[in-house]
Design a protein around this motif. Structure first.
Motif, PDB file in Angstrom:
ATOM      1  N   ARG A   1      43.863  24.531  22.596  1.00  8.78           N
ATOM      2  CA  ARG A   1      44.384  24.884  23.919  1.00  8.78           C
ATOM      3  C   ARG A   1      44.884  26.324  23.933  1.00  8.78           C
ATOM      4  NH1 ARG A   1      42.802  25.323  27.983  1.00  8.78           N
ATOM      5  NH2 ARG A   1      41.632  23.541  27.375  1.00  8.78           N
ATOM      6  N   ASP A   2      45.605  26.733  22.896  1.00  7.08           N
ATOM      7  CA  ASP A   2      46.095  28.119  22.815  1.00  7.08           C
ATOM      8  C   ASP A   2      44.928  29.099  22.813  1.00  7.08           C
ATOM      9  OD1 ASP A   2      48.587  26.965  22.579  1.00  7.08           O
ATOM     10  OD2 ASP A   2      48.869  27.506  20.469  1.00  7.08           O
ATOM     11  N   TRP A   3      43.878  28.788  22.050  1.00  6.81           N
ATOM     12  CA  TRP A   3      42.714  29.655  21.941  1.00  6.81           C
ATOM     13  C   TRP A   3      42.027  29.830  23.301  1.00  6.81           C
ATOM     14  CZ3 TRP A   3      40.589  33.105  18.833  1.00  6.81           C
ATOM     15  CH2 TRP A   3      39.246  33.431  19.009  1.00  6.81           C
ATOM     16  N   TYR A   4      41.749  28.705  23.972  1.00  6.69           N
ATOM     17  CA  TYR A   4      41.022  28.773  25.245  1.00  6.69           C
ATOM     18  C   TYR A   4      41.884  29.384  26.345  1.00  6.69           C
ATOM     19  CZ  TYR A   4      37.702  25.961  22.657  1.00  6.69           C
ATOM     20  OH  TYR A   4      36.829  25.524  21.704  1.00  6.69           O
ATOM     21  N   ASP A   5      43.196  29.152  26.325  1.00  6.28           N
ATOM     22  CA  ASP A   5      44.094  29.800  27.292  1.00  6.28           C
ATOM     23  C   ASP A   5      44.066  31.319  27.104  1.00  6.28           C
ATOM     24  OD1 ASP A   5      44.815  27.385  28.387  1.00  6.28           O
ATOM     25  OD2 ASP A   5      46.771  27.284  27.385  1.00  6.28           O
ATOM     26  N   THR A   6      44.061  31.762  25.847  1.00  3.00           N
ATOM     27  CA  THR A   6      44.004  33.197  25.557  1.00  3.00           C
ATOM     28  C   THR A   6      42.708  33.805  26.090  1.00  3.00           C
ATOM     29  OG1 THR A   6      45.367  32.925  23.587  1.00  3.00           O
ATOM     30  CG2 THR A   6      44.054  34.925  23.706  1.00  3.00           C
ATOM     31  N   LEU A   7      41.593  33.072  25.941  1.00  2.00           N
ATOM     32  CA  LEU A   7      40.311  33.579  26.458  1.00  2.00           C
ATOM     33  C   LEU A   7      40.364  33.777  27.963  1.00  2.00           C
ATOM     34  CD1 LEU A   7      37.579  31.543  24.533  1.00  2.00           C
ATOM     35  CD2 LEU A   7      38.373  33.866  24.106  1.00  2.00           C
ATOM     36  N   GLU A   8      40.957  32.822  28.660  1.00  2.76           N
ATOM     37  CA  GLU A   8      41.038  32.924  30.126  1.00  2.76           C
ATOM     38  C   GLU A   8      41.907  34.095  30.560  1.00  2.76           C
ATOM     39  OE1 GLU A   8      42.182  29.247  31.976  1.00  2.76           O
ATOM     40  OE2 GLU A   8      40.621  28.130  30.921  1.00  2.76           O
ATOM     41  N   GLN A   9      42.947  34.376  29.805  1.00  7.10           N
ATOM     42  CA  GLN A   9      43.901  35.418  30.174  1.00  7.10           C
ATOM     43  C   GLN A   9      43.497  36.806  29.671  1.00  7.10           C
ATOM     44  OE1 GLN A   9      47.563  33.969  28.545  1.00  7.10           O
ATOM     45  NE2 GLN A   9      47.500  32.094  29.756  1.00  7.10           N
ATOM     46  N   ASN A  10      42.583  36.863  28.699  1.00  8.83           N
ATOM     47  CA  ASN A  10      42.258  38.142  28.076  1.00  8.83           C
ATOM     48  C   ASN A  10      40.747  38.291  27.905  1.00  8.83           C
ATOM     49  OD1 ASN A  10      42.058  40.420  26.514  1.00  8.83           O
ATOM     50  ND2 ASN A  10      43.420  39.710  24.886  1.00  8.83           N
ATOM     51  N   PRO A  11      40.075  38.874  28.887  1.00  7.24           N
ATOM     52  CA  PRO A  11      38.618  39.036  28.799  1.00  7.24           C
ATOM     53  C   PRO A  11      38.163  39.842  27.577  1.00  7.24           C
ATOM     54  CG  PRO A  11      39.412  39.558  31.000  1.00  7.24           C
ATOM     55  CD  PRO A  11      40.615  39.376  30.139  1.00  7.24           C
ATOM     56  N   GLN A  12      39.010  40.740  27.077  1.00  7.05           N
ATOM     57  CA  GLN A  12      38.659  41.519  25.882  1.00  7.05           C
ATOM     58  C   GLN A  12      38.401  40.592  24.694  1.00  7.05           C
ATOM     59  OE1 GLN A  12      38.004  44.765  25.372  1.00  7.05           O
ATOM     60  NE2 GLN A  12      37.609  44.299  23.221  1.00  7.05           N
ATOM     61  N   LYS A  13      39.071  39.460  24.664  1.00  8.31           N
ATOM     62  CA  LYS A  13      38.894  38.497  23.574  1.00  8.31           C
ATOM     63  C   LYS A  13      37.449  37.990  23.539  1.00  8.31           C
ATOM     64  CE  LYS A  13      41.286  36.220  20.453  1.00  8.31           C
ATOM     65  NZ  LYS A  13      41.774  36.896  19.277  1.00  8.31           N
ATOM     66  N   CYS A  14      36.810  37.887  24.703  1.00  5.23           N
ATOM     67  CA  CYS A  14      35.407  37.447  24.747  1.00  5.23           C
ATOM     68  C   CYS A  14      34.500  38.469  24.069  1.00  5.23           C
ATOM     69  CB  CYS A  14      34.971  37.209  26.192  1.00  5.23           C
ATOM     70  SG  CYS A  14      35.794  35.793  26.939  1.00  5.23           S
ATOM     71  N   LEU A  15      34.799  39.751  24.221  1.00  2.24           N
ATOM     72  CA  LEU A  15      34.033  40.778  23.518  1.00  2.24           C
ATOM     73  C   LEU A  15      34.258  40.649  22.010  1.00  2.24           C
ATOM     74  CD1 LEU A  15      32.182  43.227  23.454  1.00  2.24           C
ATOM     75  CD2 LEU A  15      34.199  44.661  23.833  1.00  2.24           C
ATOM     76  N   ASP A  16      35.479  40.366  21.611  1.00  3.70           N
ATOM     77  CA  ASP A  16      35.768  40.160  20.192  1.00  3.70           C
ATOM     78  C   ASP A  16      34.939  39.003  19.627  1.00  3.70           C
ATOM     79  OD1 ASP A  16      37.644  42.192  20.422  1.00  3.70           O
ATOM     80  OD2 ASP A  16      39.364  40.816  20.516  1.00  3.70           O
ATOM     81  N   ILE A  17      34.819  37.939  20.401  1.00  3.83           N
ATOM     82  CA  ILE A  17      34.020  36.782  19.970  1.00  3.83           C
ATOM     83  C   ILE A  17      32.548  37.165  19.875  1.00  3.83           C
ATOM     84  CG2 ILE A  17      33.204  34.488  20.635  1.00  3.83           C
ATOM     85  CD1 ILE A  17      35.993  34.077  21.909  1.00  3.83           C
ATOM     86  N   ALA A  18      32.061  37.929  20.851  1.00  2.00           N
ATOM     87  CA  ALA A  18      30.665  38.362  20.812  1.00  2.00           C
ATOM     88  C   ALA A  18      30.398  39.192  19.564  1.00  2.00           C
ATOM     89  CB  ALA A  18      30.326  39.154  22.071  1.00  2.00           C
ATOM     90  N   LEU A  19      31.312  40.068  19.195  1.00  2.00           N
ATOM     91  CA  LEU A  19      31.150  40.879  17.984  1.00  2.00           C
ATOM     92  C   LEU A  19      31.195  40.019  16.731  1.00  2.00           C
ATOM     93  CD1 LEU A  19      33.306  43.989  18.987  1.00  2.00           C
ATOM     94  CD2 LEU A  19      30.807  43.861  18.785  1.00  2.00           C
ATOM     95  N   LEU A  20      32.071  39.042  16.713  1.00  2.00           N
ATOM     96  CA  LEU A  20      32.158  38.129  15.578  1.00  2.00           C
ATOM     97  C   LEU A  20      30.850  37.361  15.410  1.00  2.00           C
ATOM     98  CD1 LEU A  20      35.077  36.038  14.448  1.00  2.00           C
ATOM     99  CD2 LEU A  20      33.001  34.825  15.029  1.00  2.00           C
ATOM    100  N   LEU A  21      30.326  36.854  16.513  1.00  2.00           N
ATOM    101  CA  LEU A  21      29.063  36.106  16.450  1.00  2.00           C
ATOM    102  C   LEU A  21      27.895  37.018  16.081  1.00  2.00           C
ATOM    103  CD1 LEU A  21      29.557  33.694  19.470  1.00  2.00           C
ATOM    104  CD2 LEU A  21      29.658  33.141  17.026  1.00  2.00           C
ATOM    105  N   GLN A  22      27.929  38.263  16.530  1.00  2.00           N
ATOM    106  CA  GLN A  22      26.903  39.232  16.149  1.00  2.00           C
ATOM    107  C   GLN A  22      26.918  39.433  14.634  1.00  2.00           C
ATOM    108  OE1 GLN A  22      26.115  43.237  18.168  1.00  2.00           O
ATOM    109  NE2 GLN A  22      27.453  43.786  16.460  1.00  2.00           N
ATOM    110  N   ASN A  23      28.104  39.568  14.054  1.00  3.11           N
ATOM    111  CA  ASN A  23      28.209  39.742  12.601  1.00  3.11           C
ATOM    112  C   ASN A  23      27.692  38.516  11.864  1.00  3.11           C
ATOM    113  OD1 ASN A  23      29.227  42.314  12.824  1.00  3.11           O
ATOM    114  ND2 ASN A  23      31.358  41.653  12.766  1.00  3.11           N
ATOM    115  N   LYS A  24      27.986  37.349  12.390  1.00  2.00           N
ATOM    116  CA  LYS A  24      27.492  36.123  11.748  1.00  2.00           C
ATOM    117  C   LYS A  24      25.973  36.053  11.863  1.00  2.00           C
ATOM    118  CE  LYS A  24      27.925  32.361   9.484  1.00  2.00           C
ATOM    119  NZ  LYS A  24      28.369  32.358   8.101  1.00  2.00           N
ATOM    120  N   LEU A  25      25.435  36.445  12.989  1.00  4.47           N
ATOM    121  CA  LEU A  25      23.985  36.457  13.154  1.00  4.47           C
ATOM    122  C   LEU A  25      23.341  37.403  12.145  1.00  4.47           C
ATOM    123  CD1 LEU A  25      21.459  35.576  14.661  1.00  4.47           C
ATOM    124  CD2 LEU A  25      21.939  37.349  16.355  1.00  4.47           C
ATOM    125  N   ARG A  26      23.942  38.555  11.938  1.00  4.08           N
ATOM    126  CA  ARG A  26      23.408  39.502  10.958  1.00  4.08           C
ATOM    127  C   ARG A  26      23.446  38.914   9.544  1.00  4.08           C
ATOM    128  NH1 ARG A  26      25.976  44.926  13.670  1.00  4.08           N
ATOM    129  NH2 ARG A  26      24.352  45.131  15.263  1.00  4.08           N
TER     130      ARG A  26
END
Length: 169
Positions: free
Chosen positions: A78-103
């Motif tokens: 719940r804390d994680w998903y609430d943070t995502l809703e309140q902070n769009p920058q966090k979504c970019l952080d997730i995209a970068l994390l997933l990009q690194n995992k894909l690499r």
């Protein structure tokens, strides 16, 4: 939280929080209907898991087991998903994390496409040295798990490791 080698962080089919691996190495195994375990993924330090739940909540796809002693932060969903809703920058952080995992997964695919079995094993050993050095790959994973990662039978892995030992690697 401290998780020791061989301890389970979460089990396939359960639901629960997300985790940040501060230090250590985990394996993700999936149990098939016949009960056989298949090594699906290796999780390294500084990853957030499970990857498939970083945007929306879902059951754990596999079981996470510590390969070495790990330091892990528990992040309530719940804390994680609430943070995502309140902070769009966090979504970019997730995209970068997933990009690194894909690499990282692309590197693993490259290992699978090596022409010889010996080269597949050498590539995996080199990749693992980045995360587990000075321990040897075969001290952390079973020969069967090594084979699953590089598409070889356990017997072939055994033969290759014996040949490396005889030849001084």
């Amino acid at each position: 939280m401290l998780l020791h080698k061989g301890e389970t962080l979460f089990r396939q089919g359960e639901t629960g929080p997300l985790y940040h691996v501060r230090k250590g190495l985990l394996k993700i195994i999936r149990i098939h209907e016949d009960g056989s375990p298949i090594l699906m993924n290796i999780i390294v330090a500084d990853e957030m898991i499970p990857h498939h739940s970083l945007i929306t909540h879902k059951q754990y796809h596999g079981t996470a087991i510590a390969l070495v002693t790990c330091e892990i932060d528990v992040i309530p969903s719940r804390d994680w998903y609430d943070t995502l809703e309140q902070n769009p920058q966090k979504c970019l952080d997730i995209a970068l994390l997933l990009q690194n995992k894909l690499r990282m997964m692309q590197q693993r695919i490259d290992q699978l496409t090596q022409t010889s079995s010996a080269e597949k094993l050498r590539s995996l050993q080199q990749w693992f040295e980045l995360y587990i050095g000075p321990a040897a790959l075969e001290d952390v994973l079973t020969q069967d798990e090594i084979g699953q990662l590089i598409g070889l039978r356990r017997e072939t892995v055994n033969r290759l490791l014996r040949a490396q030992a005889a030849g001084g690697r």
